[in-house]
Design a protein around this motif. Structure first.
Motif, PDB file in Angstrom:
ATOM      1  N   MET A   1      14.558   9.646  31.417  1.00 53.91           N
ATOM      2  CA  MET A   1      13.738  10.715  31.974  1.00 53.91           C
ATOM      3  C   MET A   1      14.121  10.994  33.425  1.00 53.91           C
ATOM      4  SD  MET A   1       9.591  10.927  32.180  1.00 53.91           S
ATOM      5  CE  MET A   1       9.500   9.545  33.314  1.00 53.91           C
ATOM      6  N   LEU A   2      14.468   9.951  34.169  1.00 49.89           N
ATOM      7  CA  LEU A   2      14.821  10.117  35.578  1.00 49.89           C
ATOM      8  C   LEU A   2      16.258  10.582  35.756  1.00 49.89           C
ATOM      9  CD1 LEU A   2      13.130   6.919  37.086  1.00 49.89           C
ATOM     10  CD2 LEU A   2      12.250   9.265  37.052  1.00 49.89           C
ATOM     11  N   ALA A   3      17.128  10.300  34.773  1.00 54.43           N
ATOM     12  CA  ALA A   3      18.552  10.610  34.931  1.00 54.43           C
ATOM     13  C   ALA A   3      18.829  12.096  35.148  1.00 54.43           C
ATOM     14  CB  ALA A   3      19.335  10.085  33.725  1.00 54.43           C
ATOM     15  N   PRO A   4      18.270  13.029  34.337  1.00 58.94           N
ATOM     16  CA  PRO A   4      18.567  14.442  34.595  1.00 58.94           C
ATOM     17  C   PRO A   4      18.027  14.929  35.931  1.00 58.94           C
ATOM     18  CG  PRO A   4      16.878  14.211  32.904  1.00 58.94           C
ATOM     19  CD  PRO A   4      17.434  12.852  33.143  1.00 58.94           C
ATOM     20  N   ILE A   5      16.906  14.368  36.372  1.00 59.21           N
ATOM     21  CA  ILE A   5      16.362  14.755  37.678  1.00 59.21           C
ATOM     22  C   ILE A   5      17.299  14.295  38.788  1.00 59.21           C
ATOM     23  CG2 ILE A   5      14.399  14.497  39.233  1.00 59.21           C
ATOM     24  CD1 ILE A   5      12.652  14.024  36.760  1.00 59.21           C
ATOM     25  N   ALA A   6      17.718  13.011  38.720  1.00 60.99           N
ATOM     26  CA  ALA A   6      18.655  12.500  39.721  1.00 60.99           C
ATOM     27  C   ALA A   6      19.985  13.240  39.655  1.00 60.99           C
ATOM     28  CB  ALA A   6      18.869  10.996  39.517  1.00 60.99           C
ATOM     29  N   GLY A   7      20.439  13.563  38.429  1.00 58.74           N
ATOM     30  CA  GLY A   7      21.698  14.282  38.277  1.00 58.74           C
ATOM     31  C   GLY A   7      21.651  15.666  38.892  1.00 58.74           C
ATOM     32  N   GLY A   8      20.504  16.344  38.789  1.00 57.37           N
ATOM     33  CA  GLY A   8      20.365  17.663  39.390  1.00 57.37           C
ATOM     34  C   GLY A   8      20.503  17.622  40.902  1.00 57.37           C
ATOM     35  N   TYR A   9      19.836  16.674  41.525  1.00 56.51           N
ATOM     36  CA  TYR A   9      19.943  16.550  42.980  1.00 56.51           C
ATOM     37  C   TYR A   9      21.337  16.096  43.399  1.00 56.51           C
ATOM     38  CZ  TYR A   9      14.908  17.219  43.494  1.00 56.51           C
ATOM     39  OH  TYR A   9      13.645  17.755  43.487  1.00 56.51           O
ATOM     40  N   LEU A  10      21.952  15.184  42.609  1.00 54.71           N
ATOM     41  CA  LEU A  10      23.305  14.736  42.918  1.00 54.71           C
ATOM     42  C   LEU A  10      24.292  15.892  42.849  1.00 54.71           C
ATOM     43  CD1 LEU A  10      24.955  12.122  43.520  1.00 54.71           C
ATOM     44  CD2 LEU A  10      25.376  11.960  41.065  1.00 54.71           C
ATOM     45  N   HIS A  11      24.111  16.759  41.857  1.00 53.91           N
ATOM     46  CA  HIS A  11      24.984  17.920  41.717  1.00 53.91           C
ATOM     47  C   HIS A  11      24.852  18.871  42.905  1.00 53.91           C
ATOM     48  CE1 HIS A  11      25.592  22.142  40.299  1.00 53.91           C
ATOM     49  NE2 HIS A  11      26.723  21.620  39.897  1.00 53.91           N
ATOM     50  N   GLU A  12      23.623  19.105  43.328  1.00 53.24           N
ATOM     51  CA  GLU A  12      23.412  20.008  44.449  1.00 53.24           C
ATOM     52  C   GLU A  12      23.956  19.437  45.751  1.00 53.24           C
ATOM     53  OE1 GLU A  12      19.259  20.946  44.604  1.00 53.24           O
ATOM     54  OE2 GLU A  12      19.462  22.584  43.161  1.00 53.24           O
ATOM     55  N   ALA A  13      23.894  18.107  45.901  1.00 44.71           N
ATOM     56  CA  ALA A  13      24.306  17.492  47.163  1.00 44.71           C
ATOM     57  C   ALA A  13      25.810  17.262  47.242  1.00 44.71           C
ATOM     58  CB  ALA A  13      23.564  16.163  47.361  1.00 44.71           C
ATOM     59  N   PHE A  14      26.455  16.840  46.130  1.00 36.35           N
ATOM     60  CA  PHE A  14      27.848  16.418  46.191  1.00 36.35           C
ATOM     61  C   PHE A  14      28.765  17.125  45.193  1.00 36.35           C
ATOM     62  CE2 PHE A  14      25.213  12.773  47.510  1.00 36.35           C
ATOM     63  CZ  PHE A  14      25.693  12.592  48.800  1.00 36.35           C
ATOM     64  N   GLY A  15      28.222  18.009  44.349  1.00 30.36           N
ATOM     65  CA  GLY A  15      29.053  18.688  43.372  1.00 30.36           C
ATOM     66  C   GLY A  15      29.041  17.980  42.028  1.00 30.36           C
ATOM     67  N   TRP A  16      29.524  18.682  40.983  1.00 38.18           N
ATOM     68  CA  TRP A  16      29.427  18.147  39.621  1.00 38.18           C
ATOM     69  C   TRP A  16      30.320  16.934  39.405  1.00 38.18           C
ATOM     70  CZ3 TRP A  16      33.820  18.046  36.626  1.00 38.18           C
ATOM     71  CH2 TRP A  16      34.877  18.875  37.016  1.00 38.18           C
ATOM     72  N   ARG A  17      31.421  16.803  40.145  1.00 38.33           N
ATOM     73  CA  ARG A  17      32.308  15.649  39.951  1.00 38.33           C
ATOM     74  C   ARG A  17      31.632  14.341  40.321  1.00 38.33           C
ATOM     75  NH1 ARG A  17      35.568  19.817  41.676  1.00 38.33           N
ATOM     76  NH2 ARG A  17      37.434  20.230  40.391  1.00 38.33           N
ATOM     77  N   ALA A  18      30.682  14.400  41.253  1.00 37.40           N
ATOM     78  CA  ALA A  18      29.990  13.177  41.674  1.00 37.40           C
ATOM     79  C   ALA A  18      29.236  12.540  40.519  1.00 37.40           C
ATOM     80  CB  ALA A  18      29.034  13.495  42.820  1.00 37.40           C
ATOM     81  N   ILE A  19      28.766  13.351  39.573  1.00 33.45           N
ATOM     82  CA  ILE A  19      28.033  12.803  38.426  1.00 33.45           C
ATOM     83  C   ILE A  19      28.941  11.904  37.602  1.00 33.45           C
ATOM     84  CG2 ILE A  19      26.856  13.437  36.281  1.00 33.45           C
ATOM     85  CD1 ILE A  19      25.911  15.978  37.686  1.00 33.45           C
ATOM     86  N   PHE A  20      30.184  12.324  37.385  1.00 38.15           N
ATOM     87  CA  PHE A  20      31.101  11.534  36.566  1.00 38.15           C
ATOM     88  C   PHE A  20      31.570  10.280  37.298  1.00 38.15           C
ATOM     89  CE2 PHE A  20      31.191  15.727  34.693  1.00 38.15           C
ATOM     90  CZ  PHE A  20      31.147  15.441  33.350  1.00 38.15           C
ATOM     91  N   TRP A  21      31.703  10.360  38.621  1.00 37.93           N
ATOM     92  CA  TRP A  21      32.024   9.148  39.375  1.00 37.93           C
ATOM     93  C   TRP A  21      30.891   8.125  39.262  1.00 37.93           C
ATOM     94  CZ3 TRP A  21      36.665   7.889  40.519  1.00 37.93           C
ATOM     95  CH2 TRP A  21      37.613   8.848  40.865  1.00 37.93           C
ATOM     96  N   LEU A  22      29.664   8.591  39.332  1.00 38.31           N
ATOM     97  CA  LEU A  22      28.527   7.682  39.199  1.00 38.31           C
ATOM     98  C   LEU A  22      28.462   7.091  37.798  1.00 38.31           C
ATOM     99  CD1 LEU A  22      25.966   6.421  40.366  1.00 38.31           C
ATOM    100  CD2 LEU A  22      24.709   8.473  39.661  1.00 38.31           C
ATOM    101  N   LEU A  23      28.700   7.910  36.767  1.00 38.14           N
ATOM    102  CA  LEU A  23      28.712   7.390  35.395  1.00 38.14           C
ATOM    103  C   LEU A  23      29.794   6.330  35.212  1.00 38.14           C
ATOM    104  CD1 LEU A  23      28.197  10.667  33.321  1.00 38.14           C
ATOM    105  CD2 LEU A  23      26.547   8.830  33.680  1.00 38.14           C
TER     106      LEU A  23
END
Length: 253
Positions: A1-23
């Motif tokens: 439940m928290l992952a999409p919320i955190a992913g949205g803020y991560l995307h806005e702050a660092f771009g979509w590539r940051a999500i895959f680095w975190l994964l």
């Protein structure tokens, strides 16, 4: 439940590539923790279980059982409907309605909360009313969402009838999936690993193909996504009806 919320803020702050680095980092961490801290729990290991011949015979037993196939199809179709939402909701909410990535995370988190609620209720009531009745209740909750011809998505993340309908669908999914998996695996305690693996493989593969079809028919509206979710629910209910008339399995391995 928290992952999409955190992913949205991560995307806005660092771009979509940051999500895959975190994964990637989290995946590596989980592998290390598994190797170091998770011992083997199978106390009656079968040395022949992974031999191709034995695996083929076990697979034939599973796929030849009508009950197993019924539960398998119910879960695969319901999960396919969920994947239709997963694959289509970002285009509808962000691309069509202009919702921000962080607000989309909140919308997606609401759906995840609905699934968690359904799963919790499944554990509380599944043993009291039985697997099949709980699955039927899940389909009834899922069916109270809007029909595809009138489906709509609210611009406000927490407002309107459409948002409540999405949560009802999610609750129905949470009620159905655990009981469907339990019904499929329960009669096969000595090959539970294979039964779960086959169910998971078909569930994820079918859902991925279904979501690709939804993307192919995307027309700039919510209609293809809503139609795909509705069709998956109807097909799952048809499989459930066939399951109700099943004969007891001849082999319980």
């Amino acid at each position: 439940m928290l992952a999409p919320i955190a992913g949205g803020y991560l995307h806005e702050a660092f771009g979509w590539r940051a999500i895959f680095w975190l994964l990637t980092a989290l995946g590596a961490l989980f592998v290390v923790l598994m190797v170091v801290g998770v011992p083997e729990t199978n106390v009656r290991r079968d040395p022949t279980a992974l031999q191709p011949g034995q695996m083929g015979r076990n697979l034939a037993v599973l796929l030849g059982d009508r009950s197993y196939l019924g539960y398998l199809l119910v879960n695969a179709l319901m999960f396919g409907g969920q994947f239709a939402f997963i694959s289509g909701s970002s285009f509808v909410l962000i691309g069509v309605l202009g919702v921000s990535p962080s607000a989309f995370g909140l919308c997606f988190g609401t759906v995840a909360l609905g699934i968690m609620t359904g799963t919790f209720l499944s554990g509380r009531f599944g043993g009291r009313i039985g697997l099949d009745r709980t699955i039927l209740v899940g389909h009834a909750r899922r069916g109270r969402g809007p029909p595809p011809g009138r489906a709509r998505v609210e611009r406000r993340p927490h407002g309107g009838r459409g948002g409540r309908a999405d949560v009802r669908v999610a609750v129905g999914l949470g009620l159905t999936l655990p009981n469907g998996m339990a019904g499929a695996i329960g009669p096969f305690p000595r090959m539970a690993g294979l039964a779960a693996a086959v169910a998971g493989f078909l569930q994820l593969t079918g859902s991925a193909l279904y979501s690709m079809a939804v993307g192919h028919f995307f027309d700039g509206t919510a209609r293809p996504m809503a139609t795909a979710i509705a069709l998956a629910g109807v097909a799952a209910l048809a499989c459930f009806a066939a399951l109700r008339s099943r004969r007891p399995p001849d082999v319980l391995a």
